[in-house]
Design an enzyme around this catalytic site. Structure first.
Site, PDB file in Angstrom:
ATOM      1  N   ASP A   1      -1.564 -40.603 -28.074  1.00 18.00           N
ATOM      2  CA  ASP A   1      -2.852 -41.147 -28.514  1.00 18.00           C
ATOM      3  C   ASP A   1      -4.017 -40.506 -27.748  1.00 18.00           C
ATOM      4  O   ASP A   1      -3.971 -40.422 -26.517  1.00 18.00           O
ATOM      5  CB  ASP A   1      -2.813 -42.662 -28.262  1.00 18.00           C
ATOM      6  CG  ASP A   1      -3.967 -43.399 -28.887  1.00 18.00           C
ATOM      7  OD1 ASP A   1      -4.080 -43.389 -30.121  1.00 18.00           O
ATOM      8  OD2 ASP A   1      -4.762 -44.007 -28.134  1.00 18.00           O
TER       9      ASP A   1
ATOM     10  N   GLU B   1      12.773 -31.140 -19.533  1.00 17.07           N
ATOM     11  CA  GLU B   1      13.961 -31.459 -18.724  1.00 17.07           C
ATOM     12  C   GLU B   1      15.047 -32.103 -19.572  1.00 17.07           C
ATOM     13  O   GLU B   1      16.205 -32.148 -19.187  1.00 17.07           O
ATOM     14  CB  GLU B   1      13.603 -32.472 -17.622  1.00 17.07           C
ATOM     15  CG  GLU B   1      12.817 -31.915 -16.469  1.00 17.07           C
ATOM     16  CD  GLU B   1      12.302 -33.064 -15.590  1.00 17.07           C
ATOM     17  OE1 GLU B   1      12.936 -34.142 -15.545  1.00 17.07           O
ATOM     18  OE2 GLU B   1      11.240 -32.865 -14.982  1.00 17.07           O
TER      19      GLU B   1
HETATM   20  C1  GLC Z   1      -6.372 -43.610 -31.614  1.00 20.21           C
HETATM   21  C2  GLC Z   1      -5.548 -44.481 -32.517  1.00 20.21           C
HETATM   22  C3  GLC Z   1      -6.365 -45.662 -32.923  1.00 20.21           C
HETATM   23  C4  GLC Z   1      -6.731 -46.429 -31.676  1.00 20.21           C
HETATM   24  C5  GLC Z   1      -7.440 -45.536 -30.678  1.00 20.21           C
HETATM   25  C6  GLC Z   1      -7.523 -46.183 -29.341  1.00 20.21           C
HETATM   26  O1  GLC Z   1      -7.461 -43.068 -32.248  1.00 20.21           O
HETATM   27  O2  GLC Z   1      -5.095 -43.747 -33.620  1.00 20.21           O
HETATM   28  O3  GLC Z   1      -5.703 -46.491 -33.828  1.00 20.21           O
HETATM   29  O4  GLC Z   1      -7.557 -47.504 -32.021  1.00 20.21           O
HETATM   30  O5  GLC Z   1      -6.764 -44.331 -30.485  1.00 20.21           O
HETATM   31  O6  GLC Z   1      -6.260 -46.252 -28.765  1.00 20.21           O
END
Ligand code: GLC
Length: 529
Positions: free
Chosen positions: A202, A247
């Site tokens: 993310d 790893e």
């Molecule tokens: C990314 C995710 C989204 C989330 C954001 C904060 O953009 O796809 O859904 O709200 O990160 O984590």
């Protein structure tokens, strides 16, 4: 068929677990619901599942605010359910990719509870704390996502501000602290040891930050800081993450959400094949449905990836954006787009529900729950035509998408002409063709076939307006894909299509036969020798 790593030839299917299938009657989907649909996914023909976060979470951002990275939230099940799901997916040859949220935790994570408890707590530096700017106010001009508000919240008890590029409930972690980095590496090992095949990382480009946190340029200061953070520190961190993955046996994979809109910047996070394996290409979500625009995008993506040996990704829908069926305005277009998504060069990412042509749900004001306004694309998947659509409750956490009595999995499975069967046919064709999986891509150009010599100057070159065509080739294997972006029939007489047979039509199940040089309105075809 190839000796490429699995993630180059795989089709990845994103599941938003809250909305996939509920089995315990609380109106929210769960891991057991995903497990019960593994045979369906196998039938469909995808290769890997990416699960949006299922960690413990107060759900301020529906799981993207994690309070324990090494446990499953009770709403989704428990660790045993995760183990069972991973095992049963593997039994069917399906890979499992977890969403990992490294830039921020929940404010309820014990790390943050400790960090905010006092200025000299050993975990103080696991988050980003700063004094007020000279003269008062937030330490810099950064703006958080989904608002025009500062990315900083004042903590009365310890008299400092903490950084949060998203909600105040999502404090940013400080990756410059070696203790935090080590703890996060342990999180990855925890899941790798349980057998996951990789991670969707993310907003991964956010983890490295300039040590002095300078202001964003004033002309961009109305934007959230998220798309502006492009830092060398992140590359150093990614190389260490990659070594960790390396790893483990079996090509564990990292696909990053690099939310920067310049492709060259995005590609830089693949490093010299020593950072991410893949990065999302979000331009495909924002490109208008026009042949010239898509042609330009494909050219640009090829030009940014091919020379540096980077492998592209393609996506039309996800949990943060309007579904493409809604965006494009008709199922015919959504079908053509699906044929394109699954035949471009690169790894395609599907978003659960697109294979049945789901539209975004219409969310009445009193049912809105997401702070980022993304509820519509997160509506529950209708599995059948009954009043509860295969769920144990008729009224799950979000309203059903439109027309769920007909736009549902069971109804479409019984109809060979449905979009669901189209996805299945294209996935089948893709698996059977090395050209479609991993071959070169060449956009079709040139004068239409069969025109007399000595043509007058100024005659339009290339394909008819509104038509996009490309050839995929690997050794002797070859496919030609044509997409009619217009709502009128078109004719094409192009040397690349001579003597080819229709393998797939986006509009008809029984399309097989010699290609006659005609495409219907909104039709896409895959042609083969
Ligand atoms: C990314 C995710 C989204 C989330 C954001 C904060 O953009 O796809 O859904 O709200 O990160 O984590």
């Amino acid at each position: 068929m190839t000796d490429l790593p699995w993630w180059k030839t795989a089709v990845v299917y994103q599941i938003y677990p809250r909305s996939y299938l509920d089995t315990d009657g609380d109106g929210v989907g769960d891991l057991e619901g995903v497990r019960r649909r593994l045979d369906h996914l196998k039938w469909l023909g995808v290769d890997a599942l990416w699960l949006s976060p299922v960690y413990r979470s107060p759900m301020a951002d529906f799981g993207y605010d994690v309070s324990d990275y090494c446990d499953v939230d009770p709403v989704f099940g428990d660790l045993a359910a995760a183990d069972t799901l991973i095992g049963e997916a593997h039994d069917r040859g399906l890979k499992v990719i977890l969403d990992w949220v490294p830039n921020h935790s929940s404010e309820q994570h014990p790390w943050f509870v400790e960090s905010r408890s006092s200025r000299d707590n050993p975990k103080r530096d696991w988050y980003v704390w700063r004094d007020s700017a000279p003269g008062g106010g937030p330490p810099n001009n950064w703006v958080r996502s989904w608002s025009d508000q500062p990315a900083w919240t004042w903590d009365e008890a310890t008299g400092q501000w903490y950084l949060h590029c998203f909600l105040p409930e999502q404090p940013d972690l400080n990756w410059a602290d070696p203790g935090l980095e080590a703890a996060m590496h342990d999180v990855l090992r925890f899941w790798l040891d349980r057998g996951v095949d990789g991670f969707r990382m993310d907003v991964i480009h956010l983890i490295g930050k300039a040590p002095d946190l300078p202001d964003d340029p004033p002309e961009l200061a109305a934007l959230s800081h998220v798309p502006l953070n492009h830092r060398p520190e992140t590359h150093v961190l990614l190389r260490r993450l990659r070594s960790l993955l390396d790893e483990y046996p079996g090509d564990r994979m990292a696909v990053g959400e690099v939310y920067l809109l310049e492709t060259s910047q995005v590609v830089s996070y693949l490093g010299d094949d020593d950072e991410l394996h893949l990065a999302f290409n979000f331009l495909s979500l924002y490109t208008p449905w026009r042949a010239d625009r898509w042609r330009g995008l494909i050219e640009a993506i090829e030009a940014e990836h091919d020379p540096v040996g980077a492998w592209p990704t393609w996506v039309l829908s996800n949990h943060d954006n309007q579904r493409h069926r809604t965006r494009l305005g008709s199922e015919r277009r959504a079908r053509a787009a699906a044929v394109m998504l699954l035949t471009l060069r690169g790894t395609p990412f599907l978003y659960a529900g697109e294979e049945i042509g789901l539209e975004d749900a219409v969310i009445p004001a009193d049912r809105v729950v997401d702070p980022g306004g993304r509820d519509g694309c997160r509506a529950p998947i209708p599995w059948d035509s009954g009043p509860s659509h295969g769920w144990p409750v008729e009224d799950p956490w979000l309203p059903w998408p439109p027309d769920a009595a007909t736009v549902n999995v069971a109804t479409e499975r019984d109809d060979a002409d449905s979009i669901l069967h189209l996805y299945r046919r294209v996935l089948d064709a893709r698996r059977a063709s090395i050209a479609l999986c991993s071959g070169e891509l060449a956009l079709l150009d040139g004068l239409p076939d069969g025109l007399p010599e000595g043509l007058p100057e100024g005659l339009p070159e290339g394909l008819p307006d509104g038509l996009l065509g490309y050839e995929r080739r690997s050794g002797d294997d070859r496919r030609v894909v044509l997409i009619n972006f217009t709502h009128s029939p078109v004719s094409i007489h192009h040397v690349a299509t001579t003597g080819l047979t229709v393998e797939i039509s986006s509009l008809r199940a029984d399309a097989a036969g010699p290609f006659a040089g005609q495409l219907d309105a909104d039709e896409a075809v895959v042609l083969r020798p």
